[in-house]
Write a protein that holds these residues in place. Structure first.
Motif, PDB file in Angstrom:
ATOM      1  N   GLY A  59      90.457  95.192  25.469  1.00 46.78           N
ATOM      2  CA  GLY A  59      90.143  94.226  26.505  1.00 46.78           C
ATOM      3  C   GLY A  59      90.910  92.937  26.337  1.00 46.78           C
ATOM      4  O   GLY A  59      91.855  92.828  25.556  1.00 46.78           O
ATOM      5  N   ASP A  60      90.489  91.922  27.086  1.00 48.38           N
ATOM      6  CA  ASP A  60      91.176  90.648  27.152  1.00 48.38           C
ATOM      7  C   ASP A  60      90.994  89.863  25.859  1.00 48.38           C
ATOM      8  O   ASP A  60      89.871  89.584  25.436  1.00 48.38           O
ATOM      9  CB  ASP A  60      90.625  89.857  28.342  1.00 48.38           C
ATOM     10  N   THR A  61      92.110  89.474  25.237  1.00 48.33           N
ATOM     11  CA  THR A  61      92.053  88.693  24.005  1.00 48.33           C
ATOM     12  C   THR A  61      91.448  87.317  24.239  1.00 48.33           C
ATOM     13  O   THR A  61      90.962  86.669  23.309  1.00 48.33           O
ATOM     14  CB  THR A  61      93.463  88.562  23.398  1.00 48.33           C
ATOM     15  N   ILE A 116      98.856  91.134  24.232  1.00 43.72           N
ATOM     16  CA  ILE A 116      98.137  91.726  23.100  1.00 43.72           C
ATOM     17  C   ILE A 116      96.675  91.877  23.490  1.00 43.72           C
ATOM     18  O   ILE A 116      96.000  90.916  23.842  1.00 43.72           O
ATOM     19  CB  ILE A 116      98.289  90.872  21.817  1.00 43.72           C
ATOM     20  N   ASP A 117      96.181  93.120  23.469  1.00 47.25           N
ATOM     21  CA  ASP A 117      94.772  93.337  23.776  1.00 47.25           C
ATOM     22  C   ASP A 117      93.945  93.131  22.520  1.00 47.25           C
ATOM     23  O   ASP A 117      94.459  93.152  21.391  1.00 47.25           O
ATOM     24  CB  ASP A 117      94.559  94.745  24.341  1.00 47.25           C
ATOM     25  N   GLY A 196      97.106 102.224  20.155  1.00 46.22           N
ATOM     26  CA  GLY A 196      97.230 102.392  21.596  1.00 46.22           C
ATOM     27  C   GLY A 196      95.921 102.066  22.275  1.00 46.22           C
ATOM     28  O   GLY A 196      94.842 102.241  21.702  1.00 46.22           O
ATOM     29  N   SER A 197      96.004 101.560  23.502  1.00 45.06           N
ATOM     30  CA  SER A 197      94.786 101.216  24.223  1.00 45.06           C
ATOM     31  C   SER A 197      95.016 101.308  25.719  1.00 45.06           C
ATOM     32  O   SER A 197      96.148 101.219  26.209  1.00 45.06           O
ATOM     33  CB  SER A 197      94.313  99.805  23.857  1.00 45.06           C
ATOM     34  N   MET A 198      93.927 101.468  26.452  1.00 44.41           N
ATOM     35  CA  MET A 198      93.932 101.452  27.911  1.00 44.41           C
ATOM     36  C   MET A 198      92.721 100.657  28.369  1.00 44.41           C
ATOM     37  O   MET A 198      91.631 100.786  27.816  1.00 44.41           O
ATOM     38  CB  MET A 198      93.889 102.866  28.489  1.00 44.41           C
ATOM     39  N   ASP A 199      92.917  99.810  29.381  1.00 44.98           N
ATOM     40  CA  ASP A 199      91.846  98.950  29.880  1.00 44.98           C
ATOM     41  C   ASP A 199      91.936  98.940  31.404  1.00 44.98           C
ATOM     42  O   ASP A 199      92.983  98.621  31.968  1.00 44.98           O
ATOM     43  CB  ASP A 199      92.026  97.536  29.298  1.00 44.98           C
ATOM     44  N   SER A 219      95.680  98.170  32.495  1.00 39.61           N
ATOM     45  CA  SER A 219      96.671  97.843  31.473  1.00 39.61           C
ATOM     46  C   SER A 219      96.725  98.940  30.420  1.00 39.61           C
ATOM     47  O   SER A 219      95.691  99.517  30.054  1.00 39.61           O
ATOM     48  CB  SER A 219      96.313  96.503  30.801  1.00 39.61           C
ATOM     49  N   LYS A 220      97.953  99.229  29.933  1.00 39.96           N
ATOM     50  CA  LYS A 220      98.165 100.185  28.846  1.00 39.96           C
ATOM     51  C   LYS A 220      99.048  99.536  27.789  1.00 39.96           C
ATOM     52  O   LYS A 220     100.043  98.872  28.117  1.00 39.96           O
ATOM     53  CB  LYS A 220      98.826 101.462  29.360  1.00 39.96           C
TER      54      LYS A 220
END
Length: 707
Positions: A59-61, A116-117, A196-199, A219-220
């Protein structure tokens, strides 16, 4: 994960040994760790974050930084802009793993923090106000330093380490869900890690249950880290890639329809007999496009931006005497930008040519600095530093959509005027900081200092040239619904800051710090009105057309932070934490209020830890916002109170957490939210722009499993 908080003048010194991968040296030789050495000289306030507080899923930093006293002006779901003591965006030095990233967008839709997540964040240090010159130049508000995952090595020769974790979170208000995956393998000297991340989120609802239009996003992120270490050296190579296929901006005329970035970060540290040498090389390439992608804010107009950052940093840390250090550094940062708006087929106004907004724009900075920390006497410490930067800016000739002679075609004349000028500009900027600390003994200490910090204008502030209403409304990162044009003759901002902090600490029983501050900014980059327009030809609504201009400004205020354990036992602890902040910002010439100044606010937190359980209750209060910028038609907002509750349980390798944000579903407007343009556009368009509403109640759950 640890979040280091420097809310005082002198605490920034803790990071001035300036090796952003200090954990690698700590792994090498704990006895010579820079972190340990600094801790012996200066007291650092550190808050150890619980996983559910620190949003380790993804998520959002910005969520992390908001917990640490940083304000944010609203933008897209992952692109909000940080604010420190009334100064925001480019005025803050924001570095991620030592690298500086420039917003490649006329609306700053891709600020550094968006790359950067939160799942990748390892530590955060916030230094408001006076910061050591070794922490960077070209900023006047302070420094936010973020360090992502650092390599984890096997403990012992011949051992092999495998690490893996997976996380998932869900937030009910906007159907926001995301996943994060981490994998790692390592022996004693080499480590390889992948993250890795997806939001993804839909548009959120306010406290009345109404959808706040155009707040959806996706976002990926991917990151690969290679670490190598030896007896006296360490190397880290990080490769990052991000893809944002869409992101809505409710307070802007445009949206993001694509943002693709690739970055390389290479760091090499070497320990010598005389000290340490830290070398950093960074490169990032960004392809960005603005347009429209949703029925919540329809339109047709492509805008394309290509940006590239390339930089190096070399820093030497040289101990001398028993309690003193000296730092020398050389830095180079070059940013290149192309910004053009493709012609729309069949349009008389937006064609037949591409609109060239920034043509081969370049902003290069060359820096040298020297800094020293010295113990003057038993109870006195000081740090002084000086930094010189030479800034070169240039751009090529520009082009309007067409050159048809018309009263409405103001861009054609503006392009001719701009192209007739010499575009190259040179700035010679000097930063000076002097800080001291007096520790008489007992429970008290006093920190104080003076800083002279300088920031040169960005490319859009100097080189935006269009004078037509459409062109001007495409420029601006303020979310105010107004239009802007640059001024090639802008001077750099020079901020003079005085600050002091009184610390009172009764060991582990009580902590309190009070920090008043005052900043005077010569040549503050503000705006003046040069015209007006009616958005979407709505004659009942008039907004100003503005030009960037230098003026003088003052900002002053105070911060208080207190922390007291209420109950401590072998099985449970209960802690009360309070933060209060107040800032005023005014133009020096007419006393008018500056834009986006957070009103008086406080946050009270009660936290309880019972073995594997961690829980807390937060109460946030914000005063009425009546000191608004009349020049920009900034809307006032009413006071509001939010209550948040959260809890987390660690069971073996599984972390389960849950929280409720805005527990009582209060309807409120964001003091730094700007205008709710997408809502106005969807209405009858007869009323004035209103404030952007905040998010209503949301039930959030998260699970994380470590393999």
């Amino acid at each position: 994960m640890q979040i280091g908080i420097e809310n005082s003048t002198f605490c920034g010194v803790l990071m001035c040994c300036a090796v952003f991968v200090e954990p690698l040296w700590a792994d090498e030789d704990k006895s010579s760790s820079s972190t340990a050495t600094n801790a012996s000289h200066l007291e650092q306030v550190v808050v150890t974050g619980h996983p559910y507080e620190m949003h380790n899923g993804t998520g959002d930093t910005a969520d992390i930084l908001s917990d640490q006293g940083v304000d944010f002006s609203s933008a897209g779901g992952i692109s909000s802009l940080p604010v420190l003591r009334g100064l925001n965006d480019d005025r803050i030095k924001l570095v991620i793993d030592g690298a500086e990233t420039t917003s490649s967008c006329a609306n700053h839709m891709n600020p550094a923090l968006s790359y950067i997540d939160s799942s990748r964040v390892n530590s955060v240090d916030v230094m408001a106000g006076i910061t050591p010159v070794s922490m960077g130049g070209d900023s006047i508000a302070g420094t936010i330093k973020i360090v992502s995952e650092t390599p984890i090595y096997a403990d012992g020769e011949g051992k092999f380490l495998k690490t893996a974790s997976a996380g998932y979170f869900y937030r009910s208000n906007n159907d926001n869900h995301g996943i994060a995956l981490k994998l790692g393998i390592a022996n004693e000297t080499a480590a390889l890690m992948y993250s890795g991340s997806m939001d993804k989120a839909d548009s959120y609802e306010d406290g009345d249950g109404n959808t706040v239009l155009d707040t959806l996003y996706k976002s990926k992120n991917h990151s690969l880290t290679l670490g190598l270490r030896g007896e006296k050296q360490a190397m880290t190579l990080k490769l990052n890639h991000q893809k944002v296929p869409y992101q809505g901006f409710p307070n802007q005329y445009m949206d993001m329809v694509d943002n693709s970035s690739t970055g390389i970060n290479f760091n090499y540290l070497r320990q010598f007999g005389w000290g340490k040498l830290d070398t950093l090389l960074t490169w990032q390439d960004v392809d960005h496009e603005m347009g429209f992608f949703t029925d919540e804010k329809p339109g047709t107009m492509p805008m394309i931006t290509e940006g590239q950052d390339i930089a190096y940093k070399i820093a030497a840390e040289i101990p001398y005497g028993e309690d003193s250090k000296f730092w020398l550094g050389n830095e180079f940062h070059q940013y290149k930008l192309d910004d053009w708006w493709p012609a729309i087929e069949g349009s008389m106004m937006m064609g037949p040519n591409d609109y060239i907004n920034i043509n081969n724009g370049e902003r290069s900075r060359y820096a040298l600095y020297a800094e020293a920390e010295h113990s003057l006497a038993k109870n006195w410490q000081a740090i002084v530093g000086v930094r010189y930067e030479h800034v070169i800016m240039n751009t090529g000739n520009v082009q309007p959509y067409n050159s048809m002679p018309s009263m409405m075609n103001m861009d054609a004349a503006a392009a001719n005027t701009f192209n007739s000028l010499s575009h190259k500009r040179n700035d010679d900027n000097i930063d000076i900081t002097a800080m001291g600390r007096y520790t008489p003994g007992g429970a008290y200490s006093l920190e104080f200092g003076y800083g002279r910090k300088t920031r040169s204008p960005n490319l859009y502030e100097r080189y935006s040239w269009g004078r037509g209403t459409m062109a001007m409304t495409m420029i601006g990162w303020f979310g105010d619904g107004n239009g802007y044009v640059g001024d090639i003759g802008l001077a750099p901002e020079i901020a003079h800051t005085l600050s002091a902090t009184l610390n009172w600490s009764e060991k582990e029983n009580f902590q309190l710090s009070i920090t008043p501050y005052y900043t005077y900014v010569d040549d503050y980059i503000d705006a003046k009105q040069i015209g007006s327009f009616n958005p979407r030809r709505a004659m009942a609504v008039t907004r100003p057309l503005l030009q960037f201009v230098n003026t003088d400004a003052t900002l002053y205020g105070a911060e208080l932070h207190g922390r007291k354990p209420l109950l401590e036992s072998a099985k449970a602890t209960t802690i009360l934490d309070l933060r209060i902040a107040y800032t005023r910002g005014e133009r020096a010439d007419d006393g008018g209020d500056l834009y986006h100044i957070m009103p008086l606010n406080w946050k009270l937190m009660l936290e309880q830890n019972v073995q594997q359980w961690k829980s807390r209750i937060e109460v946030e209060w914000v005063e009425d916002k009546n000191n608004v910028d009349d020049l920009r038609l900034e809307p006032a907002t009413d006071s509001h109170t939010l209550v948040n509750i959260s809890t987390a349980y660690q069971w073996k390798r599984v972390l389960l957490s849950a929280s409720v944000r805005n527990l009582f579903d209060e309807q409120y407007d964001l003091p730094l939210g700007g205008v709710y343009y997408s809502g106005w556009l969807a209405g009858d368009r007869t009323g004035q722009f209103e404030s952007l509403p905040g998010q209503g109640r949301s039930l959030n759950v998260e699970v994380k499993y470590e393999f």
